[in-house]
Design a protein around this motif. Structure first.
Motif, PDB file in Angstrom:
ATOM      1  N   GLN A 142       0.822  -1.209   0.000  1.00 21.66           N
ATOM      2  CA  GLN A 142       0.000   0.000   0.000  1.00 21.66           C
ATOM      3  C   GLN A 142       0.859   1.264   0.000  1.00 21.66           C
ATOM      4  OE1 GLN A 142      -3.724  -0.136   2.311  1.00 21.66           O
ATOM      5  NE2 GLN A 142      -3.030  -2.117   3.106  1.00 21.66           N
ATOM      6  N   SER A 143       2.016   1.181  -0.620  1.00 17.64           N
ATOM      7  CA  SER A 143       2.971   2.292  -0.600  1.00 17.64           C
ATOM      8  C   SER A 143       2.405   3.560  -1.211  1.00 17.64           C
ATOM      9  CB  SER A 143       4.254   1.888  -1.326  1.00 17.64           C
ATOM     10  OG  SER A 143       3.968   1.540  -2.678  1.00 17.64           O
ATOM     11  N   ARG A 144       1.642   3.424  -2.288  1.00 17.93           N
ATOM     12  CA  ARG A 144       1.121   4.619  -2.955  1.00 17.93           C
ATOM     13  C   ARG A 144       0.129   5.353  -2.052  1.00 17.93           C
ATOM     14  NH1 ARG A 144      -0.902   3.854  -8.973  1.00 17.93           N
ATOM     15  NH2 ARG A 144       1.346   3.524  -9.217  1.00 17.93           N
ATOM     16  N   ALA A 145      -0.740   4.600  -1.389  1.00 17.31           N
ATOM     17  CA  ALA A 145      -1.715   5.231  -0.490  1.00 17.31           C
ATOM     18  C   ALA A 145      -1.017   5.870   0.705  1.00 17.31           C
ATOM     19  CB  ALA A 145      -2.733   4.191  -0.025  1.00 17.31           C
ATOM     20  N   ILE A 146       0.034   5.216   1.204  1.00 14.26           N
ATOM     21  CA  ILE A 146       0.785   5.769   2.336  1.00 14.26           C
ATOM     22  C   ILE A 146       1.472   7.067   1.930  1.00 14.26           C
ATOM     23  CG2 ILE A 146       2.755   5.385   3.874  1.00 14.26           C
ATOM     24  CD1 ILE A 146       2.033   2.370   3.767  1.00 14.26           C
ATOM     25  N   ALA A 147       2.101   7.062   0.767  1.00  7.11           N
ATOM     26  CA  ALA A 147       2.783   8.273   0.296  1.00  7.11           C
ATOM     27  C   ALA A 147       1.795   9.410   0.126  1.00  7.11           C
ATOM     28  CB  ALA A 147       3.503   7.983  -1.014  1.00  7.11           C
ATOM     29  N   ARG A 148       0.626   9.104  -0.415  1.00  5.12           N
ATOM     30  CA  ARG A 148      -0.398  10.131  -0.607  1.00  5.12           C
ATOM     31  C   ARG A 148      -0.821  10.721   0.744  1.00  5.12           C
ATOM     32  NH1 ARG A 148      -4.155   7.080  -2.656  1.00  5.12           N
ATOM     33  NH2 ARG A 148      -3.088   7.048  -4.677  1.00  5.12           N
ATOM     34  N   ARG A 204      -4.370  -1.291   7.486  1.00  3.32           N
ATOM     35  CA  ARG A 204      -5.041  -1.994   8.567  1.00  3.32           C
ATOM     36  C   ARG A 204      -4.361  -3.335   8.800  1.00  3.32           C
ATOM     37  NH1 ARG A 204      -7.712   2.153  10.802  1.00  3.32           N
ATOM     38  NH2 ARG A 204      -8.936   3.287   9.239  1.00  3.32           N
ATOM     39  N   SER A 205      -4.230  -3.727  10.045  1.00  5.43           N
ATOM     40  CA  SER A 205      -3.622  -5.020  10.355  1.00  5.43           C
ATOM     41  C   SER A 205      -4.547  -5.812  11.264  1.00  5.43           C
ATOM     42  CB  SER A 205      -2.259  -4.838  11.032  1.00  5.43           C
ATOM     43  OG  SER A 205      -2.405  -4.183  12.283  1.00  5.43           O
ATOM     44  N   LYS A 206      -4.447  -7.127  11.165  1.00  2.00           N
ATOM     45  CA  LYS A 206      -5.238  -8.017  11.998  1.00  2.00           C
ATOM     46  C   LYS A 206      -4.464  -8.343  13.270  1.00  2.00           C
ATOM     47  CE  LYS A 206      -7.324 -10.176   7.905  1.00  2.00           C
ATOM     48  NZ  LYS A 206      -7.493 -11.455   7.157  1.00  2.00           N
ATOM     49  N   PRO A 207      -5.162  -8.790  14.311  1.00  2.00           N
ATOM     50  CA  PRO A 207      -4.464  -9.192  15.544  1.00  2.00           C
ATOM     51  C   PRO A 207      -3.392 -10.242  15.251  1.00  2.00           C
ATOM     52  CG  PRO A 207      -6.828  -9.073  15.923  1.00  2.00           C
ATOM     53  CD  PRO A 207      -6.630  -8.890  14.440  1.00  2.00           C
ATOM     54  N   GLY A 208      -2.217 -10.041  15.820  1.00  2.00           N
ATOM     55  CA  GLY A 208      -1.115 -10.972  15.597  1.00  2.00           C
ATOM     56  C   GLY A 208      -0.208 -10.582  14.456  1.00  2.00           C
ATOM     57  N   ALA A 235       2.742   0.261  10.544  1.00  2.00           N
ATOM     58  CA  ALA A 235       3.818   1.156  10.105  1.00  2.00           C
ATOM     59  C   ALA A 235       5.168   0.462   9.994  1.00  2.00           C
ATOM     60  CB  ALA A 235       3.931   2.340  11.062  1.00  2.00           C
ATOM     61  N   THR A 236       5.242  -0.829  10.298  1.00  2.00           N
ATOM     62  CA  THR A 236       6.526  -1.525  10.351  1.00  2.00           C
ATOM     63  C   THR A 236       7.292  -1.405   9.040  1.00  2.00           C
ATOM     64  OG1 THR A 236       5.770  -3.115  12.015  1.00  2.00           O
ATOM     65  CG2 THR A 236       7.626  -3.781  10.634  1.00  2.00           C
ATOM     66  N   ARG A 237       6.653  -1.704   7.928  1.00  2.57           N
ATOM     67  CA  ARG A 237       7.365  -1.721   6.641  1.00  2.57           C
ATOM     68  C   ARG A 237       7.739  -0.313   6.183  1.00  2.57           C
ATOM     69  NH1 ARG A 237       3.415  -5.683   6.338  1.00  2.57           N
ATOM     70  NH2 ARG A 237       4.242  -7.795   6.124  1.00  2.57           N
ATOM     71  N   THR A 238       6.912   0.655   6.503  1.00  7.40           N
ATOM     72  CA  THR A 238       7.253   2.035   6.151  1.00  7.40           C
ATOM     73  C   THR A 238       8.470   2.503   6.928  1.00  7.40           C
ATOM     74  OG1 THR A 238       4.958   2.569   5.586  1.00  7.40           O
ATOM     75  CG2 THR A 238       6.412   4.415   6.143  1.00  7.40           C
ATOM     76  N   PHE A 239       8.509   2.199   8.218  1.00  7.38           N
ATOM     77  CA  PHE A 239       9.666   2.579   9.024  1.00  7.38           C
ATOM     78  C   PHE A 239      10.920   1.854   8.541  1.00  7.38           C
ATOM     79  CE2 PHE A 239       6.952   4.979  11.559  1.00  7.38           C
ATOM     80  CZ  PHE A 239       7.624   5.586  12.605  1.00  7.38           C
ATOM     81  N   GLN A 240      10.783   0.581   8.195  1.00 10.34           N
ATOM     82  CA  GLN A 240      11.927  -0.167   7.665  1.00 10.34           C
ATOM     83  C   GLN A 240      12.462   0.498   6.403  1.00 10.34           C
ATOM     84  OE1 GLN A 240      11.652  -4.567   6.935  1.00 10.34           O
ATOM     85  NE2 GLN A 240      12.050  -3.979   4.817  1.00 10.34           N
ATOM     86  N   ALA A 241      11.566   0.865   5.499  1.00  9.44           N
ATOM     87  CA  ALA A 241      11.973   1.472   4.239  1.00  9.44           C
ATOM     88  C   ALA A 241      12.715   2.786   4.459  1.00  9.44           C
ATOM     89  CB  ALA A 241      10.750   1.695   3.353  1.00  9.44           C
ATOM     90  N   LEU A 242      12.186   3.627   5.333  1.00 13.06           N
ATOM     91  CA  LEU A 242      12.835   4.910   5.593  1.00 13.06           C
ATOM     92  C   LEU A 242      14.201   4.724   6.236  1.00 13.06           C
ATOM     93  CD1 LEU A 242       9.760   6.971   6.842  1.00 13.06           C
ATOM     94  CD2 LEU A 242      10.981   7.244   4.667  1.00 13.06           C
ATOM     95  N   ARG A 243      14.287   3.779   7.179  1.00  9.04           N
ATOM     96  CA  ARG A 243      15.574   3.524   7.834  1.00  9.04           C
ATOM     97  C   ARG A 243      16.619   3.057   6.825  1.00  9.04           C
ATOM     98  NH1 ARG A 243      15.421  -1.668  10.091  1.00  9.04           N
ATOM     99  NH2 ARG A 243      17.005  -2.196   8.548  1.00  9.04           N
ATOM    100  N   ILE A 244      16.234   2.155   5.936  1.00  9.20           N
ATOM    101  CA  ILE A 244      17.161   1.658   4.926  1.00  9.20           C
ATOM    102  C   ILE A 244      17.587   2.786   3.992  1.00  9.20           C
ATOM    103  CG2 ILE A 244      17.349   0.159   2.906  1.00  9.20           C
ATOM    104  CD1 ILE A 244      15.607  -1.876   4.397  1.00  9.20           C
ATOM    105  N   ALA A 245      16.632   3.634   3.606  1.00 11.95           N
ATOM    106  CA  ALA A 245      16.955   4.744   2.715  1.00 11.95           C
ATOM    107  C   ALA A 245      17.871   5.752   3.384  1.00 11.95           C
ATOM    108  CB  ALA A 245      15.663   5.424   2.244  1.00 11.95           C
ATOM    109  N   VAL A 246      17.559   6.106   4.624  1.00  8.49           N
ATOM    110  CA  VAL A 246      18.361   7.084   5.354  1.00  8.49           C
ATOM    111  C   VAL A 246      19.817   6.638   5.446  1.00  8.49           C
ATOM    112  CG1 VAL A 246      18.797   7.994   7.673  1.00  8.49           C
ATOM    113  CG2 VAL A 246      16.504   8.141   6.687  1.00  8.49           C
TER     114      VAL A 246
END
Length: 345
Positions: free
Chosen positions: A171-177, A203-207, A212-223
């Motif tokens: 959902q990267s495009r929606a997140i960026a928007r 949206r995430s299900k229980p468990g 935001a995990t993947r977005t934070f990972q992406a930014l950390r790797i880019a930085v």
């Protein structure tokens, strides 16, 4: 690149945790430290691997970390090993230059443990964690742009590409928007603030992992330019390992493991030959595999340290053939960001 204490992408939020050197027994078995050997720990962190290597054999070790806090914290370990350990505050992509300048090369072994460290996650002021609010920083060293700067300056297309290619977020495009819309109203400067923006879209299900995990990972790797640093470090190790020297790499998500896997595949493959065709030209194998495929942690380790669950270890031994040219390293990395008018895959 500062990295290595065994923290996978599912733990990007972080929480106070005890330090565990991931797959330590397997690392030592494949590195095989020996008396009077010269070794590099490219990801010093809390010094777990460094200590174990120095205890396993009467050898010398040069340990790298781009994080000045890790280097400062390692002073006691340097003293404990009475001259056998030296610490270098630098990116591990420069391990060939630094070991050669110090007269420490050629090397008997290099170990790399790729990922953000437990200590970095546990320090809210470093901005790696979204479970404890802090400034949106994510820098492992002092020279890079912060995550706040990336979030504030990248246009929507490039921001979506970063989140998609480095975080594998569908959902990267929606997140960026959503980020671009939110920053037009107020600057995004805090981890909790960014996490809330992403959580309204994903949206995430229980468990499941935090939205935001993947977005934070992406930014950390880019930085921190983590993937290009890894590719360059592998080539640097190839240049300074002596014949019979070992390369051991522990990764924690698919992007990292894919780079290591493809690098080793390109180095162990001999030029093709056929009865009907002349011998193909190409570099001779510079590595031979020590471990066939990836080794994963056992169930006991995963139970004791859940952050190890995504870890994979790959190991290879240097041959007596010259190092390959490193012009092919860019092929190991995700596709470059598209132009504004380009279509995102």
């Amino acid at each position: 690149m500062k990295t290595g204490l065994g923290v996978g992408p599912a733990d990007a939020a972080g929480g106070p945790t005890r330090h565990y050197p991931v797959m330590l027994r397997e690392v030592l078995a494949h590195l095989a430290p020996k008396r009077d050997g010269h070794y590099v720990d490219g990801t010093f962190g809390a010094g777990g691997y460094s200590r174990a290597i120095l205890e396993a054999a009467d050898c010398r070790l040069m340990a790298f970390d781009r994080d000045p806090t890790a280097i400062a914290a390692g002073a006691a370990l340097v003293q404990a090993f009475d001259g056998r350990l030296s610490l270098v505050e630098d990116r591990f992509s420069r391990l060939d230059i630094r070991t050669e300048d110090a007269g420490f090369a050629p090397l008997d072994g290099v170990v790399l443990d790729i990922g953000v460290s437990s200590m970095q996650l546990d320090q809210a002021e470093r901005g790696f964690s979204f479970r404890r609010d802090g400034p949106l920083d994510m820098r492992m060293g002092n020279a890079e742009r912060s995550a706040e700067e990336l979030v504030a300056t990248l246009d929507e297309v490039h921001l979506a590409h970063v989140i998609w290619s480095l975080g594998e977020e569908r959902q990267s495009r929606a997140i960026a928007r959503a980020i671009v819309k939110a920053r037009a109203e107020a600057p995004i400067t805090r981890t909790a603030q960014l996490a809330e923006i992403v959580s309204r879209v994903v949206r995430s299900k229980p468990g499941e992992v935090h939205p935001a995990t993947r977005t934070f990972q992406a930014l950390r790797i880019a930085v921190n330019e983590e993937l290009s640093e890894l590719a360059q470090a592998l080539a640097a190790a190839e240049r300074v390992l002596k014949p019979g020297g070992r390369l051991v790499v522990v990764t924690f998500h698919s992007l990292e493991d894919r780079i290591v896997k493809n690098f080793l595949a390109s180095r162990v493959k001999a030029p093709s030959a056929s009865r009907h065709l002349p011998q193909a030209e190409g570099p001779a194998p510079s590595f031979r595999l020590v471990a066939k495929g990836a080794i994963e942690p056992g169930p006991d380790e995963v139970a004791e340290n859940p952050r190890s669950r995504s870890a994979k270890l790959r190991a290879a031994e240097r041959t007596d053939q010259p190092a390959h040219e490193d012009g092919d390293l860019m092929g190991l990395l995700p596709a470059p960001s598209p132009q504004r008018s380009g279509r995102r895959r």
